[in-house]
Scaffold this active site. Sequence first.
Site, short mmCIF file in Angstrom:
data_model
loop_
_atom_site.label_atom_id
_atom_site.label_comp_id
_atom_site.label_asym_id
_atom_site.label_seq_id
_atom_site.Cartn_x
_atom_site.Cartn_y
_atom_site.Cartn_z
CD GLU B 34 -79.30 -54.48 -33.37
OE1 GLU B 34 -80.41 -53.63 -33.42
OE2 GLU B 34 -79.46 -55.59 -33.07
CE LYS B 35 -80.53 -58.46 -28.24
NZ LYS B 35 -81.13 -58.77 -26.99
N GLY B 39 -81.46 -52.91 -38.42
CA GLY B 39 -82.58 -53.34 -39.05
C GLY B 39 -83.63 -54.26 -38.01
N GLY B 40 -83.06 -54.93 -37.16
CA GLY B 40 -83.85 -55.42 -36.26
C GLY B 40 -84.62 -56.62 -36.79
N GLY B 178 -102.33 -69.55 -35.54
CA GLY B 178 -102.95 -69.06 -36.76
C GLY B 178 -102.81 -67.56 -36.87
CD GLU B 200 -105.61 -69.22 -33.66
OE1 GLU B 200 -104.35 -69.05 -33.94
OE2 GLU B 200 -106.31 -68.78 -32.67
N GLY B 265 -96.93 -65.75 -31.05
CA GLY B 265 -97.04 -64.21 -30.57
C GLY B 265 -95.25 -64.18 -30.13
CG HIS B 436 -112.09 -48.30 -65.04
ND1 HIS B 436 -112.49 -49.11 -64.16
CD2 HIS B 436 -112.07 -48.76 -66.26
CE1 HIS B 436 -113.01 -50.26 -65.01
NE2 HIS B 436 -112.87 -50.06 -66.03
#
Lengths: 431, 460
Positions: B34-35, B39-40, B178, B200, B265, B436
């Site tokens: 892991e660099k 947990g990334g 968005g 967006e 993204g 309920h």
Amino acid sequence: MAVEVFMPKAGMDMQEGTIIAWLKHVGEQVEEGEGLLEIETDKVTMEVEAPATGVLLCRYFEDGAVVPVVTTIGYVGKPGEVVPDQPQTAGGAITAVPEKTVESVKTPIAAITDEINGVKTTPYAKQMAAANAINLSAVRPTGPAGEIKGRDVEREIAKSPLAKRIAEDKGLDLSTVTGSGHQNKVMKSDVLAKIANQQTSGAVAAVLDTTPLSGMQKVVGERMAKAHSEIPCVTQNTKVDMTSLLAFRTQVNENRENKLTINDFIVKAVAKVLHYDKNVLVSLGDKEIIHHQDVNIGIAVALDEGLIVPVVKNADQKSLEEISAAVKLLSAKAKSGGLMVDDYQGSTISISNLGMFGVHSFTPIVNQPNAVIIGICSIEDELALVDNQVENRKKMMISLTYDHRLVNGDVAAKFSLKVRDLLENPMDILI
Amino acid sequence: MKNGFDVAVIGGGPGGYVAAIKASQLGGSVILFEKDAIGGTCLNRGCIPTKTYVKIAEYIKHIKNARSRGIQIDVSQPGVNMVDVVANKNEVVKKLTTGVAGLLDSNRVKVIKGTAELTKDGKIRCDGQSYEAKTIILAGGSKPRLLDIPGIKSQGVLTSDTLLDLETVPKSLVIIGGGVIGCEFATAFAAFGSAVTLVEFTDQLVKPMGKNIYKVLRKTIKAQGIKTVLNTAVASIERNEAGMLVVTTSDQKTITAEKVLVATGRCADLECLGELHGAIEMNGGFVAVDHEMRTSIPGVFCIGDMNGQLQLAHAASKMGETAAVNAMGGNEKVDLRYVANCLYTLPEAATVGLTEEAAKKEYDISIGTFSLYANGRALASGETDGFVKVIIDKKYGEILGVQMVGPVAAEMICEAALCMSMEITAHEVAATVHPHPTYCEAFMEACADALGKCIHLPRK
């Protein structure tokens, strides 16, 4: 209040069941829904469950007894409750009630269950496990004596609710499917794969669509099946030279507005033969053969949703023209759904004409209660040697099916020959 | 050179660490590189930190609504101390990452801190050392994707990584994108007091979640004071003399803000490929894999965001488990059909399975919907924005897709995902007694509605 235990009616045609083994002895506590005894029909082995919680008060029949359905075979209730001495039946005689000793009444469950690998199993459970290749030693028993019961085995065929629904819909036996889910649980993909596999292997044909049977299709189907399975039938094919009749018909039709069909001539010829020879106008009664007076010829008419056979009444008393008009009218009424009951009842013989479809010969099914049906086939070109000259003759097969209980081969053959002779000499049809 | 590992995992995120533990459970000797932090992205810079922020936003919302519920409280404008918010977030992250480290330790996974890369001979190089393993699972994860926009590297233009460490609340924040990330940050920072504008490119927010969900979100997002600019691309970002960022849109309008978040993204982090760059088969910007998570190089698997199959932590974990099983000699396939998508806004939104459009193409469908306006728990909680929509196959009642918006939609979707993967049909769901009052009743009711027998909807 004591509750009756019945021999269940486990199917429409189940009349009686055999008690394989009681799982409880008299006086033993039972829970509602718990297996009380195992029975066998000619089709299945099943458990009869206790109808109520209480003790088993009495057993009217013992292992091995054959008992009519819905007969009371025992009672479950509170200890000490009074129950009838005799079983009540819902009609039907009780057969073969083997006597049992007092000891057998107290047979412990362990003795009537099989032991497989040290696991006690009811016969029903054993049978189910074998059918579904389930390892009984892995099944969790829920029987009161620690025995594996049918319900325990059934639980083991793990399937997703969706897989179950699809399998039920497609009529697929899940015990034949290998599951891909957790611990071989049968999933949708397994069921679909099995169905696809069956379809490609031809075991089950691919279904394009289904259409419900119409009322008429049901009736026609039932009548066909009844006639086909009940009647010892024979079909005889007789070849007729139609060359003269075709020429005659052309001549007759030349100046006519309402053209006469070949079928009209055939109906008229058949009617004429029957006027003099009523040997084939018979029906089977309960203990007698019924001889008919009337020459009522049923004409099979194909409809989109089935088949109907309207009747030309007293055809032997009708002229060719009248027959032609009657057939035309009945056929039109049949196709428009306008036939009255009287129009299609009372036939004494029937004709089915497939000539327009290139049929060489066929085996029509007798239209009960008639004894005979005459199948008319296509007119075909045939080379024949006439006066040492090769000529083209127009030949047609008459495929006549008869009920051999009522008509013998010689009678049928003679009748066919008379029809043939008349058709080959068309002038005689009218004279 | 250190030898003798059955499985080497590069990357300690929710894909990698799960793969390492699974391989260890199966009896393998495992090494994990892991660099950054165990947990990334999920634990350190993604799922978990944003959820701490959204939770704070939820508290703020409740405080603002308190008076309408009869609570006497004297806070007209609740605000946050961002230093404390960040500290709180870091504490949560630390607890989780420590926990994961402990799990790796208890499973005897050897953890190496450092940047690992593949070498041509199929080995792993990390900090000058060479390591060898029978199989390698690549779990390099992803990083924020920066669009090629002039000025995108300007000071004050942040990614989700850097925004999470901001110790002051920006007065104004423009969020480019968005999607899920953009909407969650918008929810948090709007509650913290920023004037947020979401820009967006498409015609709706969280486009993959469908129109029905957006219809509700449009209203709730607006109610939170978040501005939305749709059908708009960003042409450039400039920093003006006052130190403000001027975002110019494709239609030449400008929006000025203190900070800009780029949430357009995430792309695969391919650093660990090392010398195998170009040798390993790719699929777009991601490492190509089959259903068993195998890459084009024998013995090398790739999971999670790096293979681009489905960029979700829980999907990565599933891929990690499968890759581990296969690295240890198995032949399992990953089934991602019933992986739920969750959006943590106020309210939450979640989907699983097919959309209505996709379902229609394959099945004769029936749709059931139940609005939270008719749900007792939602009414009692004053959280009536939302619905549950169920798409079923008419013939067998198979649940094909579920979409929902509601206060705990991300929790409620689990029932749907469970039913779908276990092939429980709408018939069984409708027949299952749901306690309920619960939000979950809405799922049962929607299933019943799809079957045409919902008790709590007017007769159609």
